[in-house]
Write a protein that holds these residues in place. Structure first.
Motif, PDB file in Angstrom:
ATOM      1  N   GLY B  13       0.847  -1.212  -0.200  1.00  0.00           N
ATOM      2  CA  GLY B  13       0.048  -0.182  -0.197  1.00  0.00           C
ATOM      3  C   GLY B  13       0.986   1.201   0.005  1.00  0.00           C
ATOM      4  O   GLY B  13       1.139   1.666   0.826  1.00  0.00           O
ATOM      5  N   ASP B 217      10.492  -9.534   2.647  1.00  0.00           N
ATOM      6  CA  ASP B 217       8.792  -8.670   2.598  1.00  0.00           C
ATOM      7  C   ASP B 217       9.085  -6.854   2.524  1.00  0.00           C
ATOM      8  O   ASP B 217       8.593  -6.800   1.546  1.00  0.00           O
ATOM      9  N   LYS B 289     -11.142  -5.377   7.518  1.00  0.00           N
ATOM     10  CA  LYS B 289     -11.391  -6.392   8.485  1.00  0.00           C
ATOM     11  C   LYS B 289     -10.830  -7.763   8.568  1.00  0.00           C
ATOM     12  O   LYS B 289      -9.497  -8.317   9.361  1.00  0.00           O
ATOM     13  N   LEU B 291      -7.691  -7.285   6.941  1.00  0.00           N
ATOM     14  CA  LEU B 291      -6.805  -6.682   6.896  1.00  0.00           C
ATOM     15  C   LEU B 291      -6.214  -6.447   8.392  1.00  0.00           C
ATOM     16  O   LEU B 291      -5.617  -6.768   8.737  1.00  0.00           O
ATOM     17  N   MET B 292      -7.071  -6.218   9.391  1.00  0.00           N
ATOM     18  CA  MET B 292      -6.894  -5.852  10.690  1.00  0.00           C
ATOM     19  C   MET B 292      -6.422  -7.261  11.021  1.00  0.00           C
ATOM     20  O   MET B 292      -5.833  -7.621  11.906  1.00  0.00           O
ATOM     21  N   SER B 295      -2.997  -8.578  10.424  1.00  0.00           N
ATOM     22  CA  SER B 295      -2.275  -6.794  10.387  1.00  0.00           C
ATOM     23  C   SER B 295      -1.856  -7.776  11.874  1.00  0.00           C
ATOM     24  O   SER B 295      -0.237  -7.930  12.391  1.00  0.00           O
ATOM     25  N   GLU B 296      -2.410  -8.440  12.665  1.00  0.00           N
ATOM     26  CA  GLU B 296      -2.749  -8.273  14.210  1.00  0.00           C
ATOM     27  C   GLU B 296      -1.685 -10.000  14.112  1.00  0.00           C
ATOM     28  O   GLU B 296      -0.871 -10.341  14.771  1.00  0.00           O
ATOM     29  N   ARG B 298       0.359 -11.093  11.977  1.00  0.00           N
ATOM     30  CA  ARG B 298       1.667 -10.809  11.773  1.00  0.00           C
ATOM     31  C   ARG B 298       2.067 -10.837  13.361  1.00  0.00           C
ATOM     32  O   ARG B 298       3.572 -11.434  13.536  1.00  0.00           O
ATOM     33  N   GLY B 299       2.134  -9.332  14.008  1.00  0.00           N
ATOM     34  CA  GLY B 299       2.813  -8.675  15.501  1.00  0.00           C
ATOM     35  C   GLY B 299       2.352  -9.537  15.756  1.00  0.00           C
ATOM     36  O   GLY B 299       3.918 -10.215  16.436  1.00  0.00           O
ATOM     37  N   VAL B 326      -1.067 -10.058   3.683  1.00  0.00           N
ATOM     38  CA  VAL B 326      -1.471  -8.718   3.901  1.00  0.00           C
ATOM     39  C   VAL B 326      -1.147  -7.776   2.705  1.00  0.00           C
ATOM     40  O   VAL B 326      -2.059  -6.630   2.693  1.00  0.00           O
ATOM     41  N   LYS B 330      -4.090  -5.094   0.705  1.00  0.00           N
ATOM     42  CA  LYS B 330      -3.597  -3.663   1.031  1.00  0.00           C
ATOM     43  C   LYS B 330      -3.884  -3.574  -0.587  1.00  0.00           C
ATOM     44  O   LYS B 330      -4.572  -1.879  -1.095  1.00  0.00           O
TER      45      LYS B 330
END
Lengths: 714, 714
Positions: B13, B217, B289, B291-292, B295-296, B298-299, B326, B330
């Motif tokens: 993105g 990445d 939704k 993507l969130m 992302s979480e 991924r963390g 992700v 994006k």
């Protein structure tokens, strides 16, 4: 809470939100009709309207007393004075930073609560400032005159200089006075707010986190609720409890269904007056990007806490803030994605613009403003990533780096004339800046490394590994290695090292071998460049033209409106009232017994031992939490809820999920603030915490009959 | 790669994407003019158009040979046959699952690479299936006749039953035949694809992950690039290398700037034919939704890998897939947020609908279809959360739970008639299902617990702690405790335990005390209910009406169009060609020397030892990666890039970031596929990996002159 301004009135992203229809009076720019809408300034409160609906008209004296009994936590929350001796009530989640900073692995006040049985046990919070609003002066004309005919950089510089001048003249070197020029109505008005500043704040009583935030993230922004989200502090002057002549007394019964309620506090920010171009930018760029970053951070922090008990303890506060923001921003995002709602916003703007166009004089003055703002937004789109990751800390998210940058910039800024400094180095802001900079709050290297690694990785991802700034920061190091080297190498965890550099000024900075300082020195020119570009090409244009939009609204719809929230003191009114959700009626008041019914024994639904032990002593029918129609938003956390006699009937700590669109508009049918009932506070202080000294201060004479059972939290 | 269908042509993105203007021929529904657009089916390839632009007209014989030389990894990638003895070339990231599953803490083939010096060392992949498309039959008329006049559940059931019947008749109990009815043009056409199925696939050669995914990445979806993303496999029959008469020979020089290139592969999915209502749902609900959540995750996974070296090893594969998704999503999201682009999509739909309305006969047949789809989308909005977290695995993301559910459902489904089963239990799908279910690939309890804890927490958050399903799953346990209890208590890590339950059928399931089985049994009715609601009220309506929209397009714009990608074999054409980015020309081919120039020694820019050691032996001017204008998308990973003589000139492994909107439209000016150059493969196999046996098979006679220097990877 690290993000309390983001808290409260924004709920989780549930699809049920998408189903409801907004009916928002202000959407068409007109003054709200009979809805309990508005976060009103104290110098424009619609007393007559309150009388018309609720039969009570606040007098000027009433308003003055309530204003002076209200308090602000400068870090981003609200509070109230509740005794003549400087006792302050706020939320547990607002004082959480202090409670956390005072805790150690052995004395964990977050887990076990805190209670100072004697005044001598009250413990100073490392970096807390409390403000009391003593005076409001309208300075619109002065500022308008100063900036008349100016645009761009000239406009911004002049406005900034003049604001600083007013603020400095107001505080006049008095460290106990804090003066802020508050921008209202997007620049339609400027008011000078003069606060009394308290910087010696001590912790008096805090319950266990498990009951303060019972239900945790899953229940956050939900109702029914069962939280004791309250904490007591005390402001000191010259080493003694301060005398506070204006304070709220305690109501006998607390909030009753249907009762008129006022909430006096500091809503952080709303965006109800933004233009469509600005809202679109929020909806399509800022919110989705921020939500992704926060979500990733949430995953990282949750897992970080699994490294061990101590890692969990030191990271929970940050995680708590991140999770709260995720829910709040999700709510905002979904509000903007609601097509019906957004169409109403568009229609309101078109109506206003049409009216402007129809009047030749207004057309000349205002018609171009919307397109100018849209152009500035397009500019912002181009520099947003740089701004976020270079200047705004997105790339170097670390307490120690922030300390380094403040020191580096301070050395550069303080020798300049006040009006020419970066705004945060204005003389008026120095006490707050120093309190923050020299805070003895512990900084945990392991968490610092994790945060810094995360943000450096994010920066490389978003700006790209070939971006000059990224190359400058990382060189040939990986984010992880660089973070470890910086955090392990810096001396800035030591407050004395900070003080030495602060006093040493430019020479000390130039001579420093500290790797954080050296990095901050190396990066500062790049950071300043992107900030400058933002301020000159975006911020000043938006500011100038938002003023014009606001003035056109005044001319067309009159001045009987409330301005968007700006973390300045506001008063809202409403009533204790349930609402309907998915066809079911939600009762406005929960009872203490419900707390036990919802306990599972597993976090976040595990009650603390003190509660389990004393369950039988409690009166299960005691009201626990309640909702009211008051229009509030994040930043209002900790606000007193008072009745018409200006007595405490509760304390705000959240909003329901239906209030999530409150950032952009108010819907009285379902938007509710969520408060701890005053009776729940008394009942638990009496029967669970045995806080006799505190109870006696809140309700003098009330503790002559000893409590049934007493078992202090610590 | 766990998500290879999401891979390749979607980029990160970056705001720069927002600046460009889409010019997409198909937007108006018309056949693309002279752009290299389209993922064409083999029975509708525009040979004449290729001749017109590039002077070469593929013959039917040419097309047949290319089709039979192409291969599909059933798990979600593309590949090609590159010798007569079953040698298969694909991407490293496509074979990564296998390489990972064959690795242990001591023999880490991901880190160190793999090379079978002799055929006997070729090692079987635990669960890999390769398909070769042998025949295409148009069955549109048969299916249309069967469903004529039907709607809703009746329509869906009949269509499903008829498809199963066709598929079963086609494979006729032959486990080596795989038959799929492929829905093309959103239902405008149905084709029966008959594949030869290979289930004994062995690993021959894989380079180190560090060079296969050099740049990691941060460089994913970027160009210039320097990756050796290639792996060789071999298909076996009856324990011997399979004979593959159709295969691609190796080109002498590989891809040249300006050269005509074809890419034959299996693009996973595009959404170019979706209606505006469907695109809005993607843009406003599904993508943000998802993507969130990703992302979480991924963390969480990044931090999970910091628990230790082994934890890192076992989680990297999953993290890799998550990060890839992700970026891809994006990119898609930003494409849909591009106002200009979206306005073009809207205009195209309005044009089509206007033409339909203008013709009374068409109006009667088609006009209602768009609104029907929009209504179904609104329904989907209501049940999406339930569908995601109950039926689609969002709440119980665990390999072992999926195994349990397959066993529980299998016991229920297999006794039914073929046409009445849940689609995944159709006879035609049984070999693939069994391969997956009985895969000996290791399942790591620690990672399972982490994933399950994560997804259970997410489910509670999104559905709410009072949701009946959430209560049923969690009871009074926390997500963490439940996850640990299930994973530690189940026997399903043992393939024999799975086989016993599979054979034992309903009785064995009912008698099982395995906690995963018991949970799957308890939850199955709720899961089935939400699936049923989805299939009957949403899927069937969209399917039926999408058919109508597609037919209206055929009637108005003709049949010279390509259908949206559906993970079935397609052929695209284009040329090796650079592009312009931020005003700078990007050259289409990188060189091996650039790989060393970009190495920093730190992951993900750290080269493996074998490369560092042999740098001098390599010819730095050897082409490394290149871009071409071919229209591809995720799923095309591993596709052969061939010249007009059907010789290998490269292998696709990615798309540039400008291709990110490829999901919704193609822009030839900047959309590029990214490939490994054939010469880079030869140069590294020769001088770094000393892979003489493999080289001799790829280019018979080529290794008579021994390589300058040989040092195998393992």
């Amino acid at each position: 809470m690290s993000f309390p301004q983001n808290r409260d009135t924004h709920g989780p992203g549930k699809d049920r939100f998408m189903k409801r229809l907004f009916v928002i009076a202000t959407l068409l720019g007109a003054a709200p009709a009979m809805a309990d809408e508005g976060m009103w300034t104290y110098n424009n409160f619609p007393s007559a309207k309150v009388k018309e609906k609720y039969g009570f008209e606040p007098s000027q004296q009433w308003l003055d007393n309530v204003r002076l009994s209200s308090a602000r936590l400068a870090g981003g929350c609200s509070a109230s004075f509740v005794s003549a001796n400087g006792l302050v009530m706020t939320n547990h989640h607002c004082a959480r930073g202090c409670i956390d900073q005072l805790s150690t692995a052995k004395k964990d006040y977050i887990a076990n609560g805190f209670y100072a049985k004697a005044q001598g046990e009250e413990t100073q919070c490392p970096a807390m400032e409390i403000n009391q609003l003593v005076k409001i002066t309208d300075v619109t004309e002065t500022l308008n005159k100063a900036t008349q005919g100016l645009t761009g950089k000239k406009y911004a510089d002049t406005l900034k200089a003049k604001m600083s001048e007013l603020e400095q003249a107001c505080s006049a070197g008095n460290a106990k006075a804090r003066c802020d020029v508050v921008t209202l109505y997007q620049g339609g008005q400027y008011n000078l707010y003069e606060y009394k500043r308290f910087q010696d704040v001590r912790l008096v009583m805090a319950p266990e986190h498990a009951i303060a935030f019972f239900g945790g993230d899953p229940d956050n922004f939900e109702f029914p609720r069962y939280d004791l989200d309250v904490t007591f502090l005390r402001v000191y002057e010259d080493g003694k409890p301060a005398t506070t002549n204006n304070f709220f007394k305690w109501s006998d019964k607390g909030a009753q269904e249907g009762e008129l309620t006022f909430i006096s506090g500091h809503p952080g920010r709303t965006s109800r007056g933004l233009t469509i171009a600005e809202l679109e930018f929020q909806r399509d760029v800022v919110l989705p990007k921020t939500l992704m970053t926060l979500s990733e951070m949430r995953g990282m922090l949750t897992e970080f806490g699994r490294r061990g008990a101590e890692q969990r303890r030191i990271s929970t506060n940050l995680l708590f803030g991140v999770e709260n923001s995720v829910k709040a921003l999700k709510g905002r995002h979904e509000a903007l994605l609601d097509k019906t709602f957004f169409a109403q916003k568009v229609a309101a703007e078109q109506d206003l613009r049409k009216k402007v166009e129809a009047n030749p004089e207004m057309k000349k003055k205002y018609a171009a403003a919307w397109d100018e703002i849209a152009k500035a937004q397009a500019q912002l789109r181009n520099i947003r990533q740089d701004l976020t990751f270079m200047e705004n800390g997105g790339g170097l998210s670390s307490t120690l780096f922030q300390v380094a940058r403040t020191l580096v910039r301070g050395a550069e800024e303080f020798p300049k004339a006040n009006g020419e400094r970066l705004r945060e180095f204005n003389q008026a802001n120095v006490p707050a800046l120093e309190a923050q900079l020299f805070s003895p709050a512990p900084v945990y290297p392991e968490l610092e490394i994790a945060r810094l690694t995360f943000s450096l990785t994010k920066m490389r991802e978003e700006l790209g590994s070939d971006h000059p700034f990224v190359k400058k920061v990382l060189g040939k190091e990986s984010p992880e290695k660089l973070a470890a080297r910086l955090v392990k190498g810096t001396k800035l965890r030591d407050v004395k090292a900070r003080q030495a550099l602060y006093k040493g000024g430019k020479a000390a900075i130039a001579a420093s071998k500290d790797p954080m300082i050296q990095l901050a020195v190396a990066l500062d020119p790049d950071m300043r460049a992107v900030r400058k570009s933002y301020e000159e090409n975006v911020e000043s244009v938006i500011r100038k033209n938002s003023e014009l939009v606001a003035k056109s609204k005044f001319e067309i719809y009159g001045t009987n409106q409330y301005p968007d929230a700006t973390f300045s003191l506001r008063l809202s009114y409403g009533a204790v009232k349930g609402y309907s959700e998915n066809g079911k009626q939600v009762s406005p008041i929960t009872q203490m017994a419900g707390t036990f019914e919802h306990a599972t024994g597993e976090e976040p639904f595990a009650l603390p031992k003190s509660w389990l032990k004393n369950e039988k002593a409690l009166d299960g029918t005691t009201p626990m939490n309640f909702v009211s129609t008051n229009d509030i938003i994040g930043g209002n956390s900790g606000s007193p809820v008072i009745n018409k006699d200006a007595e405490i009937v509760g304390i705000v700590f959240d909003g329901n999920i239906q209030s999530l669109g409150g950032e952009y508009g108010f819907d009285e049918s379902v938007n509710r603030s969520v408060s701890v009932h005053s009776q729940a506070i008394i009942e638990s202080l009496t029967k669970i915490y045995g806080a006799t000294r505190l109870l006696e201060e809140l309700r003098p004479g009330s503790t002559k009959v000893p409590p049934v059972k007493a078992s202090p939290a610590k």
